[in-house]
Scaffold this motif. Structure first.
Motif, PDB file in Angstrom:
ATOM      1  N   ARG A 131      32.746  16.792  -7.383  1.00  0.00           N
ATOM      2  CA  ARG A 131      32.672  16.190  -8.716  1.00  0.00           C
ATOM      3  C   ARG A 131      31.257  15.787  -9.124  1.00  0.00           C
ATOM      4  O   ARG A 131      31.050  15.318 -10.235  1.00  0.00           O
ATOM      5  N   THR A 132      30.313  15.936  -8.214  1.00  0.00           N
ATOM      6  CA  THR A 132      28.935  15.530  -8.493  1.00  0.00           C
ATOM      7  C   THR A 132      28.261  16.554  -9.393  1.00  0.00           C
ATOM      8  O   THR A 132      28.322  17.749  -9.149  1.00  0.00           O
ATOM      9  N   ASN A 133      27.606  16.056 -10.443  1.00  0.00           N
ATOM     10  CA  ASN A 133      26.903  16.961 -11.340  1.00  0.00           C
ATOM     11  C   ASN A 133      25.449  16.546 -11.569  1.00  0.00           C
ATOM     12  O   ASN A 133      24.778  17.129 -12.398  1.00  0.00           O
ATOM     13  N   SER A 134      24.976  15.575 -10.843  1.00  0.00           N
ATOM     14  CA  SER A 134      23.608  15.116 -11.011  1.00  0.00           C
ATOM     15  C   SER A 134      22.631  16.089 -10.355  1.00  0.00           C
ATOM     16  O   SER A 134      22.907  16.674  -9.319  1.00  0.00           O
ATOM     17  N   LYS A 135      21.476  16.245 -10.969  1.00  0.00           N
ATOM     18  CA  LYS A 135      20.454  17.129 -10.425  1.00  0.00           C
ATOM     19  C   LYS A 135      19.449  16.380  -9.560  1.00  0.00           C
ATOM     20  O   LYS A 135      18.527  16.973  -9.021  1.00  0.00           O
ATOM     21  N   ASN A 136      19.636  15.075  -9.419  1.00  0.00           N
ATOM     22  CA  ASN A 136      18.690  14.256  -8.667  1.00  0.00           C
ATOM     23  C   ASN A 136      19.037  14.117  -7.196  1.00  0.00           C
ATOM     24  O   ASN A 136      18.370  13.407  -6.478  1.00  0.00           O
ATOM     25  N   VAL A 137      20.094  14.772  -6.753  1.00  0.00           N
ATOM     26  CA  VAL A 137      20.547  14.577  -5.375  1.00  0.00           C
ATOM     27  C   VAL A 137      19.890  15.574  -4.423  1.00  0.00           C
ATOM     28  O   VAL A 137      19.440  16.636  -4.828  1.00  0.00           O
ATOM     29  N   MET A 138      19.858  15.193  -3.164  1.00  0.00           N
ATOM     30  CA  MET A 138      19.337  16.053  -2.102  1.00  0.00           C
ATOM     31  C   MET A 138      20.496  16.917  -1.602  1.00  0.00           C
ATOM     32  O   MET A 138      21.391  16.433  -0.919  1.00  0.00           O
ATOM     33  N   LEU A 139      20.483  18.190  -1.957  1.00  0.00           N
ATOM     34  CA  LEU A 139      21.588  19.085  -1.618  1.00  0.00           C
ATOM     35  C   LEU A 139      21.796  19.202  -0.119  1.00  0.00           C
ATOM     36  O   LEU A 139      22.930  19.142   0.364  1.00  0.00           O
ATOM     37  N   ASN A 140      20.728  19.374   0.625  1.00  0.00           N
ATOM     38  CA  ASN A 140      20.861  19.568   2.077  1.00  0.00           C
ATOM     39  C   ASN A 140      21.401  18.324   2.766  1.00  0.00           C
ATOM     40  O   ASN A 140      22.168  18.431   3.720  1.00  0.00           O
ATOM     41  N   ALA A 141      21.012  17.155   2.314  1.00  0.00           N
ATOM     42  CA  ALA A 141      21.518  15.916   2.910  1.00  0.00           C
ATOM     43  C   ALA A 141      23.014  15.770   2.667  1.00  0.00           C
ATOM     44  O   ALA A 141      23.770  15.404   3.576  1.00  0.00           O
ATOM     45  N   ALA A 142      23.452  16.080   1.463  1.00  0.00           N
ATOM     46  CA  ALA A 142      24.879  15.978   1.153  1.00  0.00           C
ATOM     47  C   ALA A 142      25.679  16.990   1.957  1.00  0.00           C
ATOM     48  O   ALA A 142      26.727  16.668   2.526  1.00  0.00           O
ATOM     49  N   ARG A 143      25.192  18.193   2.035  1.00  0.00           N
ATOM     50  CA  ARG A 143      25.900  19.231   2.793  1.00  0.00           C
ATOM     51  C   ARG A 143      25.934  18.897   4.283  1.00  0.00           C
ATOM     52  O   ARG A 143      26.931  19.154   4.963  1.00  0.00           O
ATOM     53  N   ALA A 144      24.847  18.350   4.799  1.00  0.00           N
ATOM     54  CA  ALA A 144      24.809  17.967   6.217  1.00  0.00           C
ATOM     55  C   ALA A 144      25.825  16.859   6.502  1.00  0.00           C
ATOM     56  O   ALA A 144      26.542  16.915   7.509  1.00  0.00           O
TER      57      ALA A 144
END
Length: 193
Positions: A131-144
Motif C-alpha cells: 500500500r506504500t506509494n511514497s517515493k521517499n522510502v529506501m526500497l532495499n531496506a523495506a525489501r530486506a
C-alpha cells in the motif's frame, strides 16, 4: 533399547549432546542475524522525514505500528536467541528430568510464539508495503525487512520442531522413570539405555 530422534537427555546430569546443541545453535544464530537485519534496517532506514513533519515517518505506508511491531519482534527474537542457548547449557547439567522438561517447555513456547509473531510481522510488513506509494522510502531496506522476516519464519519453525521433539523425548523419559523407578535411564544420541 528405544529409538528416539536426535536428542540427548541424561538424568545423571553428566552428559551434553554437542551435535544437537550445534544444530540448534546454528539455527538460533541464523534467527539472531535475521532479527538484527529486520530491526536494524527499520531502525536505521525505516523512517523518513517529510517536509511537513518534524519527526520521522514509517516507510511502510506511514504506519508507525508496522515499524514498531517489526522492531519490537526483532529485539525480542534477538534476546531469545541469546538467552535460550544459555538455558540449554544450564539444563544439560540438571539432575532431574522434570527440571529439564521445564526448560524445554519454555524453549518450545518461545519458539512457537516466535514463529507466530514472525508470521504476523511478515504479513503486516508485506501488506503495508503493497500500500506504500511514497517515493521517499529506501526500497532495499523495506525489501530486506520483509524478506528476512519471512526467513525468520523458516528458522523459528525449525526451532519449534526441534523443541517439540525434545519435549516428546523428555516425556518418554518421564514415563519410563515412572514405570521403572529403580532403573537409571540415560539417553545418548538416538538410544535410550
Amino acid at each position: 533399547k528405544m529409538e528416539n530422534g536426535d536428542a540427548q537427555v541424561s538424568l545423571d546430569g553428566d552428559s551434553f549432546d554437542l551435535w544437537r546443541f550445534i544444530k540448534q545453535t546454528v539455527l538460533r544464530f541464523l534467527s539472531w542475524v535475521f532479527a538484527i537485519v529486520v530491526f536494524g534496517t527499520i531502525s536505521d532506514q525505516g523512517y523518513y522525514n517529510p517536509v511537513s513533519k518534524e519527526n520521522g515517518t514509517c516507510m511502510f505506508n506511514n504506519n508507525e505500528c508496522a515499524c514498531g511491531y517489526a522492531v519490537g519482534i526483532g529485539v525480542l527474537a534477538f534476546v531469545a536467541c541469546v538467552v535460550i542457548p544459555v538455558l540449554d547449557i544450564i539444563a544439560s547439567k540438571f539432575c532431574s528430568a522434570e527440571a529439564k522438561k521445564r526448560v524445554v517447555i519454555g524453549d518450545l513456547a518461545s519458539s512457537t510464539a516466535g514463529t507466530f509473531l514472525w508470521f504476523i510481522c511478515f504479513c503486516v510488513l508485506a501488506n503495508q508495503w503493497a500500500r506504500t506509494n511514497s517515493k521517499n522510502v529506501m526500497l532495499n531496506a523495506a525489501r530486506a525487512a520483509i524478506a528476512f522476516s519471512f526467513f525468520s519464519i523458516i528458522t523459528w519453525v525449525s526451532l519449534t520442531h526441534k523443541s517439540r521433539l525434545m519435549f516428546f523425548l523428555l516425556s518418554a523419559v518421564s514415563i519410563a522413570t515412572t514405570v521403572h523407578p529403580n532403573e537409571q535411564l540415560c539417553i545418548l544420541g538416538d538410544d535410550v539405555i
